[in-house]
Design a protein around this motif. Structure first.
Motif, short mmCIF file in Angstrom:
data_model
loop_
_atom_site.label_atom_id
_atom_site.label_comp_id
_atom_site.label_asym_id
_atom_site.label_seq_id
_atom_site.Cartn_x
_atom_site.Cartn_y
_atom_site.Cartn_z
N HIS A 1 0.82 -1.21 0.00
CA HIS A 1 0.00 0.00 0.00
C HIS A 1 0.86 1.26 0.00
CE1 HIS A 1 -3.58 -2.32 1.96
NE2 HIS A 1 -3.40 -2.63 0.69
N GLU A 2 1.93 1.23 0.76
CA GLU A 2 2.75 2.44 0.92
C GLU A 2 3.73 2.65 -0.23
OE1 GLU A 2 4.53 2.12 4.79
OE2 GLU A 2 2.75 2.95 5.78
N ALA A 3 4.09 1.57 -0.93
CA ALA A 3 5.05 1.71 -2.03
C ALA A 3 4.59 0.88 -3.23
CB ALA A 3 6.44 1.26 -1.58
N GLU B 1 10.61 -10.64 -1.17
CA GLU B 1 10.61 -9.39 -0.40
C GLU B 1 9.34 -9.27 0.44
OE1 GLU B 1 13.27 -6.41 -3.24
OE2 GLU B 1 11.13 -6.70 -3.66
N LEU B 2 8.22 -9.63 -0.15
CA LEU B 2 6.95 -9.54 0.59
C LEU B 2 6.93 -10.55 1.73
CD1 LEU B 2 4.51 -9.09 -2.41
CD2 LEU B 2 5.11 -7.36 -0.71
N LYS C 1 -1.64 -10.97 -7.71
CA LYS C 1 -2.96 -10.49 -8.12
C LYS C 1 -3.42 -9.34 -7.24
CE LYS C 1 -4.34 -13.08 -11.61
NZ LYS C 1 -4.70 -12.48 -12.92
N TYR C 2 -3.12 -9.44 -5.94
CA TYR C 2 -3.53 -8.35 -5.04
C TYR C 2 -2.80 -7.05 -5.40
CZ TYR C 2 -4.54 -5.37 -1.21
OH TYR C 2 -4.96 -4.27 -0.50
N LEU C 3 -1.48 -7.17 -5.63
CA LEU C 3 -0.70 -5.97 -5.97
C LEU C 3 -1.22 -5.35 -7.27
CD1 LEU C 3 1.64 -4.06 -5.42
CD2 LEU C 3 3.16 -5.70 -6.57
N VAL D 1 2.34 4.03 -10.43
CA VAL D 1 1.80 2.80 -9.85
C VAL D 1 2.61 1.55 -10.20
CG1 VAL D 1 -0.54 3.76 -9.75
CG2 VAL D 1 0.15 2.42 -11.75
N GLY D 2 3.80 1.75 -10.76
CA GLY D 2 4.71 0.62 -10.90
C GLY D 2 4.77 -0.05 -12.25
N TYR D 3 4.31 0.63 -13.30
CA TYR D 3 4.39 0.05 -14.64
C TYR D 3 5.31 0.90 -15.51
CZ TYR D 3 0.59 -2.95 -13.17
OH TYR D 3 -0.16 -3.87 -12.48
#
Length: 285
Positions: free
Chosen positions: A181-183, A192-193, A218-220, A245-247
């Motif tokens: 959520h934060e990153a 890492e998760l 899937k959640y991310l 958002v990381g793409y």
């Protein structure tokens, strides 16, 4: 310790709009307007609540939460009625709001079961049943505080089964969820998760899927798409949103967006524009 609710409420806040302060007598109906949920506070009186083919009876000061649009009725004594304060709830992102979508259709809690809410509720009722300057604005802010207290109680008591809030209730998984959520733009790996959760890779993957209902990947993806939808509603360019958002590109975001929602960002924006221009009705008790 990172705050489990901070990023959620910052990105996907809830706002309240009061529509009743006072006694409700006899039969009152709150219609499904297709957009908003409701939060009702029963200060005194007995209330029968009907929704779909179900009913429940409220005989103590209680809170009734309908997080998503759902037609429901209140039946009270036609003379004495029940003292109630009611508000419509608008969740940022509507049906796609990760908080609203993680909650059951109806939640009923006795007011004395909501830890720490007594002073907030006392002030809310005091304002609701008196005629003071700025009362509605204050009541609406207090409703939003109560909503956070309800979410806190549900998570701390493990009252939510499955989904995001269930994951945030888990003593280990919640650390991985907060990290995502934060990153959201970080290139998270399963290792890492799992490390953030203090678990082995295999134990983390299994626990996450069983508790939250989807894989971490899937959640991310769903979290990133939710953030992208929020940014699109605010008119942000897709190229900038993708990086946030990381793409790595618009095309990569569009693929993830369609995989999650069934529509491309352009199709989703057009569908939302049609909904807005078409208008929605309003529910009232």
């Amino acid at each position: 310790m990172a705050d489990r609710l901070a990023a959620l409420m910052a990105h996907f806040p809830v706002s309240a709009q009061v529509f009743n302060t006072g006694a409700l007598c006899g039969l009152n109906t709150v219609e499904d307007d297709g957009a908003r949920g409701q939060l009702h506070l029963v200060r005194s009186g007995s209330v029968e609540v009907r929704y779909r083919s179900e009913s429940l009876h409220v005989n103590h000061p209680s809170l009734l939460l309908f997080p998503r649009p759902l037609r429901h009725q209140f039946i009270t004594d036609p003379t004495r009625g029940a003292d109630m304060v009611c508000a419509n709830l608008s969740f940022e992102g509507g049906a796609g709001n990760p908080v609203a979508s993680a909650l059951p259709d109806v939640i009923c809690l006795r007011l004395d079961e909501i830890e720490g809410a007594e002073p907030v509720l006392a002030l809310l009722f005091e304002e609701a049943f008196q005629d003071r300057c700025g009362r509605v604005a204050l009541i609406e802010r207090l409703f939003e505080v109560v909503m956070i207290q309800v979410l806190r109680r549900l998570m701390e008591n493990g009252a939510v089964q499955g989904g995001l809030l269930s994951g945030l209730s888990h003593p280990r998984l919640r650390h991985a969820l907060v990290s995502m959520h934060e990153a959201p733009a970080r290139e998270w790996t399963l290792d890492e998760l799992a490390g953030a959760a203090g678990m082995s890779r295999s134990a983390f993957a299994t626990a996450f899927r069983e508790t939250v209902g989807v894989t971490p990947g899937k959640y991310l993806q769903a979290w990133r798409v939710s953030l992208a939808q929020k940014a699109l509603r605010r008119g942000r360019p897709l190229k900038i949103i993708a990086a946030e958002v990381g793409y790595g590109s618009e095309a990569a975001l569009s693929r993830a967006f369609k995989a999650h929602s069934g529509m491309s960002p352009r199709e989703w924006s057009a569908a939302r524009a049609d909904e807005v221009h078409g208008g929605v009705g309003t529910g009232a008790a």
